[in-house]
Design a protein around this motif. Structure first.
Motif, mmCIF file in Angstrom:
data_model
loop_
_atom_site.group_PDB
_atom_site.id
_atom_site.type_symbol
_atom_site.label_atom_id
_atom_site.label_comp_id
_atom_site.label_asym_id
_atom_site.label_seq_id
_atom_site.Cartn_x
_atom_site.Cartn_y
_atom_site.Cartn_z
ATOM 1 N N LYS A 165 0.829 -1.208 0.000
ATOM 2 C CA LYS A 165 0.000 0.000 0.000
ATOM 3 C C LYS A 165 0.864 1.260 0.000
ATOM 4 N N LEU A 166 1.864 1.295 0.870
ATOM 5 C CA LEU A 166 2.716 2.482 0.975
ATOM 6 C C LEU A 166 3.478 2.734 -0.319
ATOM 7 N N SER A 167 3.870 1.663 -0.988
ATOM 8 C CA SER A 167 4.568 1.820 -2.267
ATOM 9 C C SER A 167 3.650 2.411 -3.322
ATOM 10 N N VAL A 168 2.395 1.969 -3.319
ATOM 11 C CA VAL A 168 1.425 2.482 -4.291
ATOM 12 C C VAL A 168 1.096 3.936 -4.004
ATOM 13 N N TRP A 169 0.923 4.250 -2.716
ATOM 14 C CA TRP A 169 0.559 5.628 -2.361
ATOM 15 C C TRP A 169 1.639 6.632 -2.786
ATOM 16 N N ASP A 170 2.918 6.227 -2.656
ATOM 17 C CA ASP A 170 4.018 7.057 -3.154
ATOM 18 C C ASP A 170 3.871 8.518 -2.759
ATOM 19 N N GLN A 171 3.763 8.743 -1.474
ATOM 20 C CA GLN A 171 3.639 10.086 -0.911
ATOM 21 C C GLN A 171 2.341 10.783 -1.336
ATOM 22 N N ALA A 172 1.315 9.998 -1.683
ATOM 23 C CA ALA A 172 -0.025 10.545 -1.996
ATOM 24 C C ALA A 172 0.043 11.618 -3.062
ATOM 25 N N SER A 173 0.621 11.278 -4.206
ATOM 26 C CA SER A 173 0.862 12.292 -5.229
ATOM 27 C C SER A 173 -0.292 12.483 -6.202
ATOM 28 N N THR A 174 -1.291 11.603 -6.217
ATOM 29 C CA THR A 174 -2.425 11.763 -7.121
ATOM 30 C C THR A 174 -3.724 11.750 -6.333
ATOM 31 N N LEU A 175 -4.785 12.210 -6.957
ATOM 32 C CA LEU A 175 -6.085 12.245 -6.283
ATOM 33 C C LEU A 175 -6.552 10.842 -5.922
ATOM 34 N N GLU A 176 -6.282 9.869 -6.809
ATOM 35 C CA GLU A 176 -6.721 8.503 -6.540
ATOM 36 C C GLU A 176 -6.008 7.921 -5.317
ATOM 37 N N THR A 177 -4.673 8.134 -5.245
ATOM 38 C CA THR A 177 -3.950 7.597 -4.098
ATOM 39 C C THR A 177 -4.291 8.349 -2.817
ATOM 40 N N GLN A 178 -4.587 9.642 -2.947
ATOM 41 C CA GLN A 178 -5.031 10.392 -1.771
ATOM 42 C C GLN A 178 -6.326 9.809 -1.226
ATOM 43 N N GLN A 179 -7.246 9.509 -2.134
ATOM 44 C CA GLN A 179 -8.529 8.950 -1.716
ATOM 45 C C GLN A 179 -8.315 7.589 -1.036
ATOM 46 N N ASP A 180 -7.469 6.750 -1.623
ATOM 47 C CA ASP A 180 -7.204 5.438 -1.046
ATOM 48 C C ASP A 180 -6.500 5.566 0.304
ATOM 49 N N THR A 181 -5.583 6.531 0.416
ATOM 50 C CA THR A 181 -4.880 6.763 1.684
ATOM 51 C C THR A 181 -5.863 7.129 2.786
ATOM 52 N N CYS A 182 -6.711 8.113 2.504
ATOM 53 C CA CYS A 182 -7.678 8.566 3.511
ATOM 54 C C CYS A 182 -8.622 7.445 3.934
ATOM 55 N N LEU A 183 -8.987 6.609 2.966
ATOM 56 C CA LEU A 183 -9.913 5.517 3.254
ATOM 57 C C LEU A 183 -9.310 4.512 4.234
ATOM 58 N N HIS A 184 -7.984 4.331 4.185
ATOM 59 C CA HIS A 184 -7.322 3.310 4.991
ATOM 60 C C HIS A 184 -6.626 3.860 6.235
ATOM 61 N N LEU A 185 -6.735 5.145 6.500
ATOM 62 C CA LEU A 185 -6.007 5.730 7.625
ATOM 63 C C LEU A 185 -6.336 5.081 8.977
ATOM 64 N N PRO A 186 -7.613 4.857 9.319
ATOM 65 C CA PRO A 186 -7.893 4.227 10.625
ATOM 66 C C PRO A 186 -7.294 2.822 10.748
ATOM 67 N N GLN A 187 -7.404 2.019 9.658
ATOM 68 C CA GLN A 187 -6.858 0.662 9.709
ATOM 69 C C GLN A 187 -5.337 0.678 9.809
ATOM 70 N N PHE A 188 -4.696 1.616 9.085
ATOM 71 C CA PHE A 188 -3.237 1.683 9.140
ATOM 72 C C PHE A 188 -2.764 2.119 10.531
ATOM 73 N N GLN A 189 -3.496 3.044 11.157
ATOM 74 C CA GLN A 189 -3.126 3.455 12.505
ATOM 75 C C GLN A 189 -3.221 2.274 13.476
ATOM 76 N N GLU A 190 -4.264 1.454 13.321
ATOM 77 C CA GLU A 190 -4.404 0.279 14.179
ATOM 78 C C GLU A 190 -3.270 -0.712 13.922
ATOM 79 N N PHE A 191 -2.848 -0.851 12.664
ATOM 80 C CA PHE A 191 -1.697 -1.713 12.341
ATOM 81 C C PHE A 191 -0.437 -1.199 13.031
ATOM 82 N N LEU A 192 -0.205 0.125 12.971
ATOM 83 C CA LEU A 192 0.960 0.702 13.644
ATOM 84 C C LEU A 192 0.921 0.433 15.143
#
Length: 585
Positions: free
Chosen positions: A18-45
């Motif tokens: 996921k982090l490789s795809v997001w690539d620093q959230a450089s596009t609108l699509e990856t930004q949307q996917d990042t925001c969608l997964h933020l709670p789950q990623f925080q729980e993983f951390l």
């Protein structure tokens, strides 16, 4: 936590991809996917940290060879760093990699690299504001050298633009495009808990365009509601009202959170439930009929699913009391505004404005008789205590006509009348107290007996209610004899209640009602105080009955507080019993 860490290796690989795809959230699509997964990623951390803190740095590298890549990618993603507690947890994880006493150059290199990442995180959004450039580009601002103060100015500018959008209406040349509003709400998902962004969050929630469909991103509404319930953000009632009106799942989640508290940590703690309700702004927002109807329907389904659980009934009554209080406050403010207008403008039309409710009570209780609603809405505290008996008799007569004679314009059958009555269930508790504390009569008043029988539940038909009245009358007769007895024992009270005798067992609702009468007797009868603990021990044969008794005592004290009932001995006994039983439960 060991159980939670079993799946960490597979989760680790998933988030690396996921982090490789997001690539620093450089596009609108990856930004949307990042925001969608933020709670789950925080729980993983969080789970990752729980595993790392039990290991030394060598074991960490051995189990997670690519952990450096994962944490580095995370450190350079501004969306993750801005979201809730992710930055803090990330710092914890990095600290686990630091070797306190490095033994070789490799360990020293890892320490230096880790310290560099920590330095980057600690400077983010402070002295180095380069990441802000990402957000400003998405929002349509040209990149430049930004200063910390610009973030605040940018938020204020966007707030002003959204408000102008509301004022301009159909002036499309000056309106913010719906796509930009939606993009703005998406970008704000990880930022909703930051104090600097609260004005923008509020402006987005109160934004009113003319689009046929909702423009705010659903995940934005979810994030705001969650942050509000966890008290990570402070918003006015108007903003929360807009949130719930435009995003029903947020209102439903708030109610589900209330039910979770009711069935777990806050069970039989009505004052805590009241505090949660008021903090959540549910009663104030329910002054809007659409919100009230949703909340009311969820209470209806909860009662049906739990067969009228006492905890749900008590909570419904707390909500109704808080709602009526909020409604009175709102109407008082409205009347004051009308009065101010009359005095300021002295216009004939304004002078003739009647003081009315913003919404008629029929809007809140569409299936109920308006006259019955107005009677139930009376606050007992506003009625002289000597007239409580008459008020209860009047309520009983009106309900009986509605239920058995179908008059007063009611519709929906007995259930709707019962559901309306239990909103104001304090009247039934008062009826039980009146039957035990009023001067002895030849027979208990039929009206009050009927009211108690009806309060047992909507499923009881006329014949069942009549049988319940007979049972209650017999118990009351025995209790009144004991009230005049010079000596009193637990066995006497048990006999008066008809327990242990022959004959068909009473229906559960009738048994529950008689237990409440016995508990009232213990609180009010002079001789009841000495045997109260013994009687409760005999009565509480199951955990369910124990919780029922605790709930009765908690609800009684709560009601007395709001009625300003002066009964020092009874209050002291109720408080002592409640504390003891909670300690045993």
């Amino acid at each position: 936590m060991a159980q939670d860490s079993v799946g960490l290796p597979s989760d680790f690989q998933f988030w690396m991809r996921k982090l490789s795809v997001w690539d620093q959230a450089s596009t609108l699509e990856t930004q949307q996917d990042t925001c969608l997964h933020l709670p789950q990623f925080q729980e993983f951390l969080r789970q990752l940290y729980e595993a790392l803190k039990e290991m030394d740095s060598n074991a960490i590298i051995e189990r997670f060879p690519t952990i450096g890549q994962l944490l580095a990618k995370t450190c350079w993603n501004p969306f993750i760093l801005a979201y809730d507690e992710s930055q803090k947890i990330l710092i914890w994880c990095l600290c686990c990699l630091i070797k306190k006493d490095p033994q070789n150059s490799g360990e020293s290199k890892i320490n230096s690299w880790t310290q560099g990442l920590l330095s980057h995180i600690l400077s983010t959004f402070r002295s180095d504001i380069k990441e802000v450039d990402l957000f400003t580009q998405v929002l349509g601002y040209a990149p430049t050298d930004y200063y910390p103060g610009l973030l605040k100015n940018m938020v204020l500018s966007l707030v002003s633009e959204l408000r102008e959008n509301h004022l301009n209406g159909f002036n499309t040349q000056r309106r913010m495009a719906p796509e930009r509003v939606r993009s703005l709400s998406r970008v704000c998902v990880p930022l909703v808990t930051l104090p600097d962004f609260e004005p923008l969050v509020e402006a987005l929630l109160t934004y009113h365009g003319h689009e046929p469909q909702e423009v705010l991103w659903p995940e934005f509404c979810d994030a705001v509601n969650e942050a509000f319930l966890l008290k990570k953000i402070s918003l006015p009632t108007s903003a929360i009202l807009c949130l719930w009106l435009r995003h029903l799942p947020s209102l439903e989640n708030t109610m589900l959170r209330l039910f979770e508290k009711l069935m777990s940590s806050e069970r039989n703690f009505l004052k805590r439930i009241e505090c949660f309700m008021k903090d959540s702004l549910l009663p104030a927002a329910a002054c809007h009929p659409a919100i009230f109807r949703v909340v009311d329907e969820m209470f209806r389904y909860a009662l049906l699913e739990t067969d009228g659980a006492l905890e749900v009934l008590a909570t419904l009554q707390v909500f109704t009391r808080c709602f009526v209080e909020a409604l009175e406050k709102e109407n008082k403010q409205r009347c004051q505004e009308n009065q101010w207008r009359k005095e300021s403008f002295q216009q004939t039309a304004l002078k003739q404005v009647d003081i009315q409710l913003k919404f008629a009570f029929k809007t809140y209780f569409p299936y109920a008789s308006p006259s019955l609603v107005m009677v139930l809405l009376q606050h007992p505290k506003d009625i002289p205590q000597g007239l409580w008996h008459q008020a209860l008799k009047h309520i009983s007569e009106m309900l009986k006509e509605v239920v058995e004679d179908q008059t007063h314009g009611s519709c929906g059958g007995p259930f709707e009348s019962w559901f309306l009555f239990v909103h104001f269930g304090g009247w039934a508790d008062m009826a039980a107290e009146q039957l035990l504390t009023s001067e002895a009569e030849a027979e208990a008043p039929e009206a009050l007996l009927w009211l108690l029988a009806f309060s047992c539940g909507p499923g009881a038909g006329r014949q069942r209610r009549a049988q319940t009245m007979v049972e209650v009358k017999a118990v009351l007769s025995g209790l009144m004899k004991l009230l005049r007895s010079p000596t009193l024992s637990a066995r006497d009270l048990q006999a008066a209640a008809g327990e242990g005798g022959e004959g068909a067992p009473r229906p559960p609702a009738c048994q529950q009602l008689i237990r409440r009468l016995l508990l009232n007797f213990l609180l009010w009868a002079p001789g009841g105080h000495a045997i109260a603990r013994e009687v409760i021990t005999l009565m509480a044969q199951t955990d369910a009955i124990m919780h029922e008794i605790i709930g009765f005592l908690d609800q009684t004290l709560y009601r007395w507080d709001h009625l300003c009932v002066e009964a020092p001995r009874s209050r002291k006994l109720a408080q002592e019993l409640l504390a003891e039983l909670r300690g045993q439960a």
